[in-house]
Design an enzyme around this catalytic site. Sequence first.
Site, PDB file in Angstrom:
ATOM      1  N   ARG A   1      17.638   8.728  -3.092  1.00  0.00           N
ATOM      2  CA  ARG A   1      16.466   9.081  -2.295  1.00  0.00           C
ATOM      3  C   ARG A   1      15.882   7.742  -1.856  1.00  0.00           C
ATOM      4  NH1 ARG A   1      11.546  13.048  -4.110  1.00  0.00           N
ATOM      5  NH2 ARG A   1      10.484  11.076  -4.503  1.00  0.00           N
TER       6      ARG A   1
ATOM      7  N   LYS B   1       0.616  16.803  -6.914  1.00  0.00           N
ATOM      8  CA  LYS B   1       1.058  17.399  -5.643  1.00  0.00           C
ATOM      9  C   LYS B   1       1.382  18.879  -5.766  1.00  0.00           C
ATOM     10  CE  LYS B   1       5.826  15.812  -6.243  1.00  0.00           C
ATOM     11  NZ  LYS B   1       6.660  14.607  -6.134  1.00  0.00           N
TER      12      LYS B   1
HETATM   13  C1  LIG Z   1       7.012  14.256  -7.343  1.00  0.00           C
HETATM   14  C2  LIG Z   1       7.232  12.877  -7.813  1.00  0.00           C
HETATM   15  C3  LIG Z   1       7.090  12.584  -9.180  1.00  0.00           C
HETATM   16  C4  LIG Z   1       6.805  13.642 -10.230  1.00  0.00           C
HETATM   17  O1  LIG Z   1       7.970  14.356 -10.512  1.00  0.00           O
HETATM   18  P1  LIG Z   1       8.029  15.419 -11.724  1.00  0.00           P
HETATM   19  O2  LIG Z   1       9.464  15.717 -11.870  1.00  0.00           O
HETATM   20  O3  LIG Z   1       7.205  16.579 -11.315  1.00  0.00           O
HETATM   21  O4  LIG Z   1       7.466  14.734 -12.918  1.00  0.00           O
HETATM   22  C5  LIG Z   1       7.246  11.270  -9.570  1.00  0.00           C
HETATM   23  N1  LIG Z   1       7.545  10.305  -8.686  1.00  0.00           N
HETATM   24  C6  LIG Z   1       7.698  10.546  -7.364  1.00  0.00           C
HETATM   25  C7  LIG Z   1       8.040   9.422  -6.452  1.00  0.00           C
HETATM   26  C8  LIG Z   1       7.552  11.843  -6.893  1.00  0.00           C
HETATM   27  O5  LIG Z   1       7.711  12.087  -5.574  1.00  0.00           O
END
Ligand SMILES: *Cc1c(COP(=O)(O)O)cnc(C)c1O
Length: 359
Positions: free
Chosen positions: A128, A35
Amino acid sequence: MNPKVTIDLAKLRHNARVMTEKCNEYGIAIAGVTKVFGGRPEIAQAMIDGGIQYLADSRVENLKKMKDLSLPKILLRLPMISRVDDVVKYCDISLNSEVETIIALSQAAEKQHKTHKIILMVDLGDLREGIFDSQALKLALDEIKNLKGIKVVGIGTNLTCYGGVIPDEENLGRLIAYASEIEAVLGTKLEIISGGNSSSIYMVQEGRMLEEVNLLRLGEAIVLGTESAYGNVIPGTHQDIFQLEAEIIEIKEKPSIPIGKIGMDAFGNKPSFEDKGVRKRAILAVGKQDIGTHAIRPVNVNVIILGGSSDHLIVDITDCDMQHQIGSTLTFDLTYGALLSLMTSEYIYKQMNDTKPRP
Ligand SMILES: *Cc1c(COP(=O)(O)O)cnc(C)c1O
């Protein structure tokens, strides 16, 4: 073309390889999170070449862009119920916590003659997304266990995102306990136990990750080479895969304190200044529209960021040995937030470099 983000694909492959090898050693597969670079397929391909086993993104649009890449695709953000058709079409697995949405996904999957896989998210305290307790989990399972269009393939959690809660044996222990409860209701073993994001890496490094955890979803750890529980650099990885290059459009010697009565800046804040006398300042053609309010760090430590506005970044270059001129560029290292904004800005060019050929 400037301004641009440069992307070193060879270094990205390297980071992906370091992370997958480390995690695979402990029986943990990696979902490479795309992303932060908007799901651009050429960049995702470098992660694939580095050995990741799943592609994961928060946006259906990004997974759609990657539809021709061969790995299974995970949707990270809970699906919008209004868009379940696209979720089923472009994602193999989605993370879910709402029964209503799961029922809609099942119906969409049946229409498309598919079985859509889901990972149930549980909230271990970060507040969250996720089902909050055992009772709620049981109620949800009762409603979804007989749905024809979906298959519950796993459980997952997300930490250190909203609440800053760090993963440990205690909270991930509860994840494993929830997994057993699901297995008891469904009468099958779960394929996937997903123990978090880049904040869980420190547990792998310290050999403390619970052995039941078999998937991590990693963005920052691969892209920036940092873990996010404590902000440490991950040994053997690159931190400069993505860099910003911005072009100088003005160089002038000016006093360090504005002249006149000081009101507010372009963003409604009252600025303050330190008097360092007359300094050599450069204006770069990049601004808050591109980098948000996120931090960037000049690669040349003698460059001092003074501030900026929507379209300008003002820096002090008095202490630089290098000769700067109109049209030359300055390079910056990026934080996660800055990278996210820059890769999303249509005004920033993206230049991919590959120093070594693909394996
Ligand atoms: C963005 C996201 C991740 C990745 O997070 P990082 O800290 O960049 O590794 C993993 N799981 C979910 C649900 C996310 O939204």
